[in-house]
Design a protein around this motif. Sequence first.
Motif, PDB file in Angstrom:
ATOM      1  N   ARG A   1      28.724   2.374   4.988  1.00 31.39           N
ATOM      2  CA  ARG A   1      28.416   0.969   5.231  1.00 31.39           C
ATOM      3  C   ARG A   1      27.301   0.884   6.275  1.00 31.39           C
ATOM      4  O   ARG A   1      27.550   0.557   7.445  1.00 31.39           O
TER       5      ARG A   1
ATOM      6  N   GLY B   1      25.112  -1.189   6.994  1.00 30.11           N
ATOM      7  CA  GLY B   1      24.876  -2.473   7.643  1.00 30.11           C
ATOM      8  C   GLY B   1      25.961  -2.878   8.619  1.00 30.11           C
ATOM      9  O   GLY B   1      25.861  -3.924   9.265  1.00 30.11           O
TER      10      GLY B   1
ATOM     11  N   TYR C   1      25.034  -3.975  12.211  1.00 37.40           N
ATOM     12  CA  TYR C   1      24.314  -5.239  12.329  1.00 37.40           C
ATOM     13  C   TYR C   1      25.219  -6.443  12.061  1.00 37.40           C
ATOM     14  O   TYR C   1      25.063  -7.498  12.671  1.00 37.40           O
TER      15      TYR C   1
ATOM     16  N   ARG D   1      21.067  -0.477  16.950  1.00 38.02           N
ATOM     17  CA  ARG D   1      22.178   0.401  16.580  1.00 38.02           C
ATOM     18  C   ARG D   1      22.803   1.132  17.766  1.00 38.02           C
ATOM     19  O   ARG D   1      23.794   1.831  17.584  1.00 38.02           O
TER      20      ARG D   1
ATOM     21  N   PRO E   1      16.515  -3.425  10.059  1.00 36.41           N
ATOM     22  CA  PRO E   1      17.276  -3.948   8.910  1.00 36.41           C
ATOM     23  C   PRO E   1      16.371  -4.384   7.755  1.00 36.41           C
ATOM     24  O   PRO E   1      16.663  -4.110   6.589  1.00 36.41           O
TER      25      PRO E   1
ATOM     26  N   THR F   1      16.088  -2.854   3.658  1.00 38.42           N
ATOM     27  CA  THR F   1      16.686  -3.798   2.713  1.00 38.42           C
ATOM     28  C   THR F   1      17.199  -3.086   1.473  1.00 38.42           C
ATOM     29  O   THR F   1      18.249  -3.438   0.910  1.00 38.42           O
TER      30      THR F   1
ATOM     31  N   LEU G   1      20.602  -1.829   2.665  1.00 44.28           N
ATOM     32  CA  LEU G   1      21.559  -2.794   3.200  1.00 44.28           C
ATOM     33  C   LEU G   1      21.828  -3.951   2.255  1.00 44.28           C
ATOM     34  O   LEU G   1      22.894  -4.572   2.318  1.00 44.28           O
TER      35      LEU G   1
ATOM     36  N   ALA H   1      22.579  -9.392   2.736  1.00 43.48           N
ATOM     37  CA  ALA H   1      23.030  -9.070   4.089  1.00 43.48           C
ATOM     38  C   ALA H   1      21.895  -9.204   5.095  1.00 43.48           C
ATOM     39  O   ALA H   1      22.075  -9.772   6.185  1.00 43.48           O
ATOM     40  N   VAL H   2      20.726  -8.718   4.747  1.00 41.09           N
ATOM     41  CA  VAL H   2      19.591  -8.773   5.676  1.00 41.09           C
ATOM     42  C   VAL H   2      19.158 -10.213   5.907  1.00 41.09           C
ATOM     43  O   VAL H   2      18.846 -10.606   7.043  1.00 41.09           O
TER      44      VAL H   2
ATOM     45  N   MET I   1      21.122 -12.035   8.626  1.00 37.40           N
ATOM     46  CA  MET I   1      21.153 -11.482   9.978  1.00 37.40           C
ATOM     47  C   MET I   1      20.278 -12.298  10.916  1.00 37.40           C
ATOM     48  O   MET I   1      19.191 -12.749  10.536  1.00 37.40           O
TER      49      MET I   1
END
Length: 490
Positions: A90, A92, A95, A130, A250, A254, A257, A261-262, A265
Amino acid sequence: MELNVQQRRGFYAGDAIQRRIGEFLGGRFPDGGTAVYFAPGTESESMYRRRYPLKELPRWLDDGSEINRSLWDHEYLIAHLDIEYVNFDRPGEIYLDPDRGFSLQQPVQRAVKDILFSYGIRPLHLLTGRGHHFVWQVHRDSEVFQKLVGFGRLSNTLERLYETSPAPTGELVEPELGRAFAGLGLVIEYLAHQVKTVAAGESEIPVEMAAIEVGADDHGREMVSVDITEYADPLIARAVRVPFSVYLKPRQQTWKLGTEAVDRMPPIFSIPMPAGVRLGRALQMMREVDKVNRLAERSSTRIPDASEAMDRLVTDYAASRLRKFHDWFYEGEHDPADRWPETYDRTDLSEVPPCVRLILEKPNDLLLRPACAERVVRVMLALGWHPRHIGGLIRSKYEREHHEWGEQWYLCDPATRADFYARLFSGLFATGVDDLVDFNCRSAQEENLCLVADCGHDIRRFRESLLHRRQHERLGHRPFHGLFLPEEHL
């Protein structure tokens, strides 16, 4: 929502933001600094390999790019230690739930600061998307710089790379600086050993010295990386994120992720850890433009000079078991490249398990993954290879054109990268930091690193051999067929 280019351009136009960026570059914006170059990143590409003189920085800020500064510096040797949360299933997660991801790093972050503080080193502590970066510097006129020069070893190929690869401004890495950076890498390796030893018992998830696949829990295969792999590469190739830069990783990932999702954020900025502020609040601050701007008005991003404080750390390293191992490691030499057809190429792969045979036969990209390099190192150590020759074997794969490496080694040195992996993983075992608890087929399956299913081999016998060798101080002893184990274990 993420800032668009126009909004990022406006952010960079702030006086306080520009002052803080200039400080971290070792000067004043836009007049330059002591950093040799910067490396920008865009929404689509990290661009770490594209290096530009500082005079071109305003153009990239105007484009809303993220900014990284070179570790290569005109006046200082820059030390950098990076810790970060990694989730192989996972990616992502950090983030989307930063509070949890950063909470899991706390034992490692505390260990880093406690150990550095015990030596009198007060690094600049940065937060990124991160994890944490710790940065300090050593003046090139200092005594400890000369001690680091004395520790450093450079391959012939790295010496040639430094002689032929100028910075964007035309200068070359001086021989002393190249050796000092190599020596710093050995000392940082010693520091990372201490961090892993202290933090591993307190951490809820595995702590490793690179992004190494681990077994899964309810959140996937997650771990904390004490990432020292920048010391596997030449000084000319490595950079560190600039505080008060936008953080575009992020968006750059892409493909991994997912667009949905991006897109949801918030913006992320690299910031110095605010004094007296709880971590949870700092994680909120780094996602809000107004708060980042206010932080820039009252904080400093000047990299601390630890020239005197580093002396104690260097002295401890010089007296350590790891230093003795490093001296032994560098007693050996790689076989010359013109002899590889009769040496490394003739390695009897029938003696290694099928997973290691696959890594060596198809090294691109398996042998670039730290966990795969680690398995090669462990198996060849168990077969009696000297760790420097394990580095030579790995190098012989990295340097062969038929493996289609493309631009993989642009500004990098395969011999140095190969030696780094061989030295790191054999050194962890030789000094007792690594007891090989995950060196078995079941762990490999849990880590999604069982590369050849139902092969009929059991790598535990290599673990038994290695533990036996360490107990009886027989590392680096051949012949291959003995393994120095009682017959019933073979």
